[in-house]
Design a protein around this motif. Structure first.
Motif, PDB file in Angstrom:
ATOM      1  N   ASP A 127       0.827  -1.278  -0.140  1.00  0.00           N
ATOM      2  CA  ASP A 127       0.169  -0.052  -0.203  1.00  0.00           C
ATOM      3  C   ASP A 127       0.741   1.233   0.184  1.00  0.00           C
ATOM      4  O   ASP A 127       1.780   1.418   0.783  1.00  0.00           O
ATOM      5  CB  ASP A 127      -0.871   0.171   1.129  1.00  0.00           C
ATOM      6  N   PHE A 128       0.568   2.226  -0.778  1.00  0.00           N
ATOM      7  CA  PHE A 128       1.081   3.548  -0.888  1.00  0.00           C
ATOM      8  C   PHE A 128       0.977   4.133   0.626  1.00  0.00           C
ATOM      9  O   PHE A 128       0.117   3.770   1.273  1.00  0.00           O
ATOM     10  CB  PHE A 128       0.487   4.597  -1.593  1.00  0.00           C
ATOM     11  N   GLY A 129       1.608   5.078   0.996  1.00  0.00           N
ATOM     12  CA  GLY A 129       1.461   5.824   2.206  1.00  0.00           C
ATOM     13  C   GLY A 129       0.292   6.776   2.336  1.00  0.00           C
ATOM     14  O   GLY A 129      -0.005   7.521   3.309  1.00  0.00           O
ATOM     15  N   ALA A 130      -0.445   6.947   1.180  1.00  0.00           N
ATOM     16  CA  ALA A 130      -1.563   7.910   1.064  1.00  0.00           C
ATOM     17  C   ALA A 130      -2.624   7.456   1.932  1.00  0.00           C
ATOM     18  O   ALA A 130      -2.861   6.134   2.212  1.00  0.00           O
ATOM     19  CB  ALA A 130      -2.136   8.159  -0.447  1.00  0.00           C
ATOM     20  N   GLU A 131      -3.568   8.338   2.171  1.00  0.00           N
ATOM     21  CA  GLU A 131      -4.763   8.010   2.891  1.00  0.00           C
ATOM     22  C   GLU A 131      -5.873   7.083   2.314  1.00  0.00           C
ATOM     23  O   GLU A 131      -6.461   6.164   2.933  1.00  0.00           O
ATOM     24  CB  GLU A 131      -5.420   9.290   3.302  1.00  0.00           C
TER      25      GLU A 131
END
Length: 794
Positions: free
Chosen positions: A166-170
Motif C-alpha cells: 500500500d502507498f502511504g496515502a490515506e
C-alpha cells in the motif's frame, strides 16, 4: 407567467447596461468567492448505506485501524517471464530483486508489506507461515495447504508472480503522481532486464484527467450552426456569450460549494456539458422569436414578446430538465445526487440568463443585432441576388413535413420499428464501475489484471471479504458443537471456542456456495470476537455470474447468522461496486416511471390534450431505448470495433442518461408543438372537415416555423456532447456518445418525424380532451397566446 416574462424581457431590453453589468458583477463575485473559499475536489465517489459499506464499518469497529479496504491505496505489481522461462531463474530473480528494491528505497511510508518482496521468496515464506499457523489451530494439514495455495504469489508454472503493498496515502484517490512515477521507474528496471512488469490495484488506478478542449470544440461548432441559422456574426455570438456566462457562474458556484460539501472532480464536467448545451439552445429559441417579432414591432416590444412567448417555453423546458436532474437523488447515491443537483443549478442559471441577458444584449446592439450578415446564408442575398422574402416558405422543414403528411403511417411504422430494433441490445445490458479488469487493454492496469487472471484464476481480481462479528454468538448452538469439541482445552472458555467455531463454520459454509473456488480464515482480532474470511470466486468481478455468487454468499451468511447468533457482512471492493450497481439498477424503474409520468402530466396541462402527451412519453421511451441500444452495442459489445476495449456500461450512466434525455426531449416537444398549437388555436373553425383541416394546416405551418430553430438547437446540443467523446476517461466518453445519440434520435426521429406523423393520423383526436378534465385542470399558457391577444388588442 407570459405577461410577467414580457415585462422582464422589455425591462431588460430598456435597462440593458444595468442587466449586463449585474451579470458581470455576479460572475466576478462568484469567481472571487470560489478562488478564495473553495477547497480541492476529491477523486472519491461518496457512497453510504449499502450492505457492503455497512460491513466496512463492522470491520473498522472490530479491527481498529484497518481503514477503508475498498479505497485502500493497494498496488499489485505483477511479473511475467518470457514464454518458456521461469521467474525463479537466477537472472529473473535478480531483475525482480532490483525492481522491488527500487520501490523500497524510493517510496516513503508504504504499508501492508506482509506480501511485499520478490514473489518467489514471498511465496515460499507465505506457504510455511500459513500451514504452520493453521495446523496449530487444529486445522488438518491438507486444508492448511489449500489455504496457502489459494493466496500463493507464484503461478504453478512459475512464469507469473506478483507482490502487493500500500502507498502511504490515506486512500487510493489521494495517491500522488510522484508516487506513481516511482512505481513506473521501478517497472522499467524489470522490463529492461527482459521481464514483463505491470501494475494495477486500487492504488494504481489511472489518474482522472480532464481535457479542456471539449468545451471549446462544442462552442466552435455551436457558433458555426448559429451563423448558418441567423446568417449574422453578431446574432451568432449572443447565445455563445450568454452560455459561457451562465456556465461560468454555474461552474464557479460548484467550485464554491466545495467549501461546504466534498464533491467529486467529475461533477463540474457533467454540469458544464449539460449547461452549455441547454444555455445555447434556450438563448437560440428566444433570439429566433425576437427576429420574427422584430419585423413588425419595435425593439423593446419585440424583446418583451419574444421573452413572454418563447421565454415561457424556455421556463417550462428548463423546469423539466431541472426536475429530472434533481430527481436523481431518488437513487440515494451521494455522488450521483450532487452531480444532478450541480447540473440542475447550472440549468436554472442558464434559464435566467436567457430571459434577461439575451434581451439586454439585443438592447445593446439595437438595430445592429443581426448585423455583419453572411451572404447566401439564412435567407441573406448572395452577390447580385435579391433577398428572400420568407425563409419558412421554402424551407427544408416545410418540405419534410409535407412528405410526412403524404405517408404518415409508413413513416410512423419506420420510426417505431427502426428505433425499436436499435433498442434490442438493451436486453444484454451489463453494468459495473471502473476497475482494472474493464480498463483499456493498452493500460498497464488491464495487463496486470489479465496476467493475474492467467496465473491465478480470474477470481483473484474479485475477492470477497466476509466479516464475522461473534460478540453475540450462542455457545449452545448445536451446529457449532463438533467444531468446539475438536478444539484443544487450552483454546479458552466456551465463548472463545464458540466464536472460533463460528468462524470455521462460516468458512465451511462459504466453500459450499456455487461459484466460490476457495474460502479461508485470514484474520482474527485480539479478543477472538471477530474474523475476516477471504472468499475467492471462480469468475472475475466484471462477470454477471460473480453477482450471483455474491447473492449466494449473502444467503448462506444469513443462514449462518440464524443458526449461530453471529452477525456477518460481505464487503471488499468487488462487493462495494456490485452493491452500487444494484442500487442504481433498482432505482431505474421508479425513476423512469416518475419522469415519464411527470412528462405526461405536465404536457396535459400545457397542451390540453391526451394524445399529444402520450405520444411524447412513448416517443421518449423509444429514443432513450435506442440511445441505450447503440451505446451498449458500441461500448459493451464492441460493434464495428469503434472502441478497442468493450466492457460493461458504467453503472450510473443509464439513470443519468434517462434524466438528461427526458429533460431535453421535453425541450424539443414544447418548442415544436407550441408553434403547432398556436396555429391550431387560430385556424380551427366550424363546418364539415374544418377541424381536420385545422389540424393538418397547423401541423404544417407550426412545424415549418419551428423546425429550423429546433434543428439548429439539436445540432448544437449533439456537437457539444460529441466533443466530450474526445475525453481520455472512458465513462465521460460514454456519457458524451450516449447523450449525443439520445438527442439525435429524439429530436429528428421522434419530435420532427413521429410527432407530426401521429398528428396527421389522429386528426382532430390529436387535441381531444375530456371536458370534465379540461374544467378541472388549471390553465398553463406556455405559448403566450393570451399575451399575444392582449398585445394585439392594445
Amino acid at each position: 407567467m407570459a405577461k410577467f416574462l414580457f415585462k422582464v424581457g422589455r425591462w431588460s431590453y430598456l435597462h440593458k447596461w444595468q442587466v449586463i453589468v449585474a451579470w458581470l458583477i455576479l460572475l466576478a463575485g462568484t469567481a472571487g468567492a470560489a478562488l478564495t473559499l473553495s477547497k480541492p475536489f476529491t477523486s472519491e465517489f461518496s457512497i453510504s448505506g449499502t450492505p457492503a459499506i455497512e460491513a466496512l464499518q463492522t470491520l473498522d469497529d472490530n479491527f481498529p485501524g484497518s481503514g477503508d479496504i475498498a479505497n485502500a491505496p493497494t498496488v499489485n505489481l505483477v511479473f511475467a517471464a518470457p514464454e518458456g522461462q521461469r521467474l525463479d531463474s537466477p537472472e529473473n530473480m535478480a531483475a525482480m530483486d532490483a525492481t522491488v528494491a527500487y520501490i523500497a528505497d524510493n517510496l516513503d511510508g508504504i504499508t501492508s508489506t506482509e506480501r511485499f518482496g520478490n514473489p518467489v521468496e514471498v511465496n515460499g515464506e507465505l506457504t510455511r507461515t500459513i500451514v504452520g499457523q493453521m495446523t496449530e489451530m487444529g486445522l488438518p494439514e491438507e486444508s492448511a495447504k489449500a489455504d496457502a495455495y489459494n493466496v500463493r504469489t507464484l503461478s504453478d508454472d512459475a512464469r507469473i508472480g506478483y507482490t502487493t503493498f500500500d502507498f502511504g496515502a490515506e486512500s487510493s484517490m489521494t495517491v500522488t503522481q510522484e508516487e506513481r512515477d516511482v512505481v513506473n521507474r521501478a517497472m522499467e528496471i524489470g522490463r529492461d532486464a527482459g521481464l514483463q512488469v505491470e501494475a494495477g490495484g486500487a492504488g494504481f488506478g489511472e489518474p482522472i484527467e480532464i481535457k479542456s478542449t471539449s468545451e471549446l470544440v462544442g462552442l466552435a461548432v455551436a457558433f458555426v450552426v448559429l451563423l448558418i441559422t441567423f446568417g449574422s456574426l453578431v446574432a451568432a455570438s449572443m447565445p455563445v456569450i450568454t452560455a459561457v456566462v451562465g456556465v461560468g457562474i454555474g461552474a464557479l458556484l460548484i467550485v464554491l460549494t466545495t467549501r461546504f460539501v466534498e464533491l467529486n472532480e467529475i461533477t463540474p464536467v457533467l454540469a458544464v456539458m449539460i449547461g452549455l448545451a441547454v444555455g445555447i439552445d434556450y438563448a437560440l429559441f428566444i433570439l429566433s422569436r425576437y427576429r420574427q417579432e422584430r419585423q413588425r414591432l419595435s425593439g423593446p416590444d419585440a424583446a418583451g414578446l419574444a421573452t413572454g412567448t418563447a421565454g415561457s417555453s424556455v421556463v417550462f423546458a428548463g423546469l423539466t430538465v431541472f426536475t429530472a436532474l434533481v430527481a436523481l437523488a431518488l437513487a440515494q447515491i451521494e455522488f450521483l445526487t450532487w452531480m444532478g443537483l450541480s447540473a440542475a443549478v447550472t440549468v436554472a442559471i442558464s434559464v435566467l440568463i436567457a430571459l434577461t441577458l439575451i434581451p439586454a444584449l439585443l438592447g445593446a446592439w439595437g438595430d445592429r443585432a443581426f448585423a455583419v450578415k453572411i451572404p447566401g446564408v439564412a435567407g441573406n442575398p448572395g452577390p447580385g441576388k435579391r433577398p428572400a422574402r420568407d425563409l419558412a416558405r421554402r424551407s427544408m422543414g416545410r418540405s419534410w413535413v409535407n412528405v410526412v403528411k403524404r405517408f404518415p403511417a409508413v413513416i410512423m411504422a419506420a420510426v417505431v420499428l427502426g428505433l425499436g430494433a436499435l433498442a434490442i441490445p438493451v436486453l444484454d445490458l451489463q453494468m459495473s464501475l471502473p476497475a482494472d479488469t474493464t480498463s483499456n487493454k493498452d493500460t498497464t492496469q488491464r495487463k496486470a489484471a489479465d496476467l493475474m487472471a492467467e496465473g491465478f484464476g480470474p477470481g483473484v481480481n474479485g475477492q470477497f471479504l466476509v466479516i464475522v462479528d461473534a460478540h453475540n454468538v450462542n455457545p449452545d448452538t448445536e451446529i457449532l458443537q463438533p467444531f468446539m469439541d475438536a478444539m484443544p482445552d487450552e483454546t479458552g472458555g466456551d465463548a472463545e471456542k464458540a466464536a472460533l467455531a463460528s468462524f470455521l463454520y462460516t468458512v465451511s459454509e462459504a466453500k459450499s456456495v456455487n461459484g466460490i473456488r476457495h474460502a479461508q480464515l485470514v484474520a482474527v482480532n485480539d479478543d477472538l470476537t471477530a474474523a475476516q474470511i477471504a472468499a475467492t470466486p471462480t469468475t472475475g468481478p466484471e462477470e454477471e455470474f460473480t453477482l450471483d455468487v455474491a447473492h449466494g454468499l449473502r444467503e448462506t451468511n444469513s443462514r449462518v447468522e440464524d443458526a449461530t447468533g453471529v452477525t456477518i457482512g460481505l464487503t471488499g471492493l468487488t462487493a462495494v461496486q456490485m452493491d452500487i450497481t444494484e442500487e442504481l439498477a433498482g432505482a431505474m424503474p421508479l425513476y423512469l416511471s416518475i419522469v415519464v409520468g411527470l412528462a405526461i402530466i405536465l404536457l396535459i396541462l400545457v397542451f390540453r390534450s391526451i394524445m399529444v402527451p402520450v405520444v411524447a412519453g412513448l416517443g421518449f421511451l423509444l429514443s432513450v431505448g435506442a440511445a441505450f441500444g447503440v451505446t451498449i452495442a458500441v461500448f459493451q459489445m464492441g460493434f464495428l470495433d469503434l472502441v478497442n476495449t468493450p466492457a460493461p456500461i458504467i453503472s450510473f450512466m443509464p439513470i443519468f442518461l434517462i434524466g438528461v434525455t427526458f429533460g431535453l426531449a421535453m425541450d424539443y416537444q414544447v418548442f415544436l408543438v407550441t408553434r403547432i398549437r398556436e396555429h391550431y388555436l387560430k385556424e380551427r373553425g366550424s363546418g364539415p372537415g374544418a377541424e381536420i383541416r385545422a389540424v393538418e394546416e397547423a401541423t404544417v405551418e407550426g412545424f415549418a416555423q419551428g423546425a429550423r430553430v429546433v434543428t439548429a438547437a439539436a445540432v448544437i446540443m449533439i456537437a457539444v456532447f460529441v466533443a466530450f467523446v474526445d475525453q481520455p476517461l472512458p465513462f465521460i466518453q460514454i456519457f458524451g456518445f450516449a447523450l449525443a445519440a439520445a438527442v439525435l434520435f429524439d429530436a429528428f426521429f421522434i419530435r420532427m418525424t413521429l410527432v407530426p406523423a401521429t398528428m396527421f393520423i389522429l386528426g382532430r383526436a390529436t387535441w381531444w380532451m375530456p371536458r370534465w378534465l379540461d374544467r378541472v385542470l388549471p390553465e398553463v399558457d406556455v405559448e403566450g397566446t393570451e399575451l399575444e391577444k392582449e398585445f394585439e388588442r392594445a
